[in-house]
Motif scaffolding. Sequence first.
Motif, PDB file in Angstrom:
ATOM      1  N   GLU A  86      69.116 -33.304 -29.232  1.00 28.27           N
ATOM      2  CA  GLU A  86      69.674 -34.258 -30.187  1.00 28.27           C
ATOM      3  C   GLU A  86      69.316 -33.925 -31.634  1.00 28.27           C
ATOM      4  O   GLU A  86      69.986 -34.377 -32.565  1.00 28.27           O
ATOM      5  N   TYR A 141      72.541 -39.492 -36.839  1.00 27.86           N
ATOM      6  CA  TYR A 141      72.819 -40.273 -35.638  1.00 27.86           C
ATOM      7  C   TYR A 141      73.064 -41.729 -36.024  1.00 27.86           C
ATOM      8  O   TYR A 141      72.179 -42.395 -36.583  1.00 27.86           O
ATOM      9  N   ASN A 143      76.898 -38.943 -33.130  1.00 27.42           N
ATOM     10  CA  ASN A 143      76.228 -37.900 -33.901  1.00 27.42           C
ATOM     11  C   ASN A 143      77.240 -37.208 -34.802  1.00 27.42           C
ATOM     12  O   ASN A 143      78.323 -36.827 -34.349  1.00 27.42           O
ATOM     13  N   LYS A 181      77.352 -33.878 -37.322  1.00 24.76           N
ATOM     14  CA  LYS A 181      76.550 -32.715 -37.682  1.00 24.76           C
ATOM     15  C   LYS A 181      77.379 -31.681 -38.414  1.00 24.76           C
ATOM     16  O   LYS A 181      78.617 -31.653 -38.309  1.00 24.76           O
TER      17      LYS A 181
END
Length: 608
Positions: A39, A392, A399, A401
Amino acid sequence: MNNLCMLLVFLFLSSSAFAEEIRLEEVVVTAARLEEPLEETTSSVTIIRSEDIEKKGIDFLTDALREVPELNLVQNGGSGKVATVLLRGGSSSHTLVMVDGIKVNSPATGSFDFSGVSVDDVERIEIVKGPQSTFYGSEAMVGVINIITKRGRDKPEAIASFAAGSYGTYKPATTIMGNYKKLDYRLTGSYFHTEGISAAKAGTERDGYNNTSVSGKIGFRPTEKIDLEFVGKYVYDRSELDGFDFFARRAVDDPNFIQRRNHSILSGKGRFYLSEAWEQVINISRVTEILKFSDPDDTFNNAEMMTEVDTLDWQNNLQISENFIVTAGAEYKKEKGENTGNFERFLDNKALYLNNKLKLFDETMVLNAGLRYDDLEISGSKTTFRIGAIYYIKPAALNIKGTYGTGFRAPALNELFFPFYGNPDLKPEETISWEAGLEKALFQDRVSLSFTYFEQRYKNLIETNPLTFTAANISRAEVKGVEAGASFKLSDALLVRTLYTYLDTEDRRTGRRLPLRPQDKFDFSVDISLNDWSFYASYIFVGQRFDSSVDRNLSSYSVIDVSGNYKISKKISLFARIDNLLDEEYEESGSFGTPGFSVFGGVKVTIL
């Protein structure tokens, strides 16, 4: 393509009321050169686990990688024939391959041949996508594939298995492993034989393959602050090959063309916990390979190449605070290559690297930034960087990213020194890339979705100069793509996965698509596990690709594979698989053959 994107965005933004907070606990070691929860990894990572490999009942790593949509595996025939991967549209020499963190790409070609890698000792495979040169230097232009082998655990155990099937194939294998006080150990040996298929698609003569593999890993913890690990691996294989008619642009039967390979890995790693905040890791390794081609019928098919790579890596992990860790280190690598009768050369590479990882806002945001300097003996120096972030959103179990970074590949020994082709003035190939992605969980972790968009641009690509027929930095390329995935846990026993990759590639010099890169690749799998038995089925679609070696498009194809396992008792289990269930005729490499409908089965027995 547009409809798919709209559907995924809708799913990501909807159903938040059903979402639960999901914090994955799985640990990866490749993305940041240290253990970290999946994560917290800012790079896109695909993981193939040992239990997935066991359910498929496969023998070689090639069969596991074929199902990964982000890469296209290309093999010149059946088992044991040269197999390379094209990750995210990069070439075979743009992906760094490691075994337990040990770099195994050939210094002669820059790429790695996956054909002889058995899965018997594989614990997991971590595929980290996007430029990773900041962590690992040359070859890591589009990503890293790290093959992590098993360690001994629990009480002593001995496992024996035997499998057999189509094309006169059989394989015995044995593993001994265990844990005693401060020592753990594992030793695996296997032998694989097949009469095979014709490597040339139009050929009639079978091209067999033999593979003998031995691997071991020993762990020793003399104190709580010292952890030592020793790895050894040896592979000898013999593969019957076919020739290639360059005028007719097709593979042809060659009854006496043989390749023999000896490949070995030796490494020692020490982890020293100097304090609660300072971990020091020292890794020393040697990788050697002797590759010999022999053919009494064709002078050009006789050659011998010997390579050796020695690496010393000194890494320091400094826990500055609970949420801030710094990784800094130095690496020295010496490469040797000898092409009998052509050249014998040595290359040195020295590098310094630094990475910072910072967690913010109650650990819901992770920032990652790194820098590396490489001093290449022939090609000069190269500095690369990489930044990444992940955020997050707890209420939506979402999530977000993204990463941005650079990568490079130093010219390989053949490109620098091979007579009448090599060019010692070559510059390193370079790339710059960015990606952005979403990962969302729905319905109490029963559904997970992922979506990533990426772009990568290359310059100074090494190709043959059509005027001089020597290696030259004359090409540029651009790759854009989308990776989308969804998994559905319909019950505790039933898991359905679907993965899709779209690639838009362009050779900026010619305006054509890059060869052997499919625009579309799709994988659909069903995994059923009930008490003592399991069933696995996969459907793979690979779109049309252009193959420059045969100057034509290779047709798209679909392949269905099924496998099953049945546990008779705690110590005895049966396994079986069917490859290419519908007997599809297709090509991974132009004019080279692929296996048709095939059946394999066997038994595994735990002796202790």
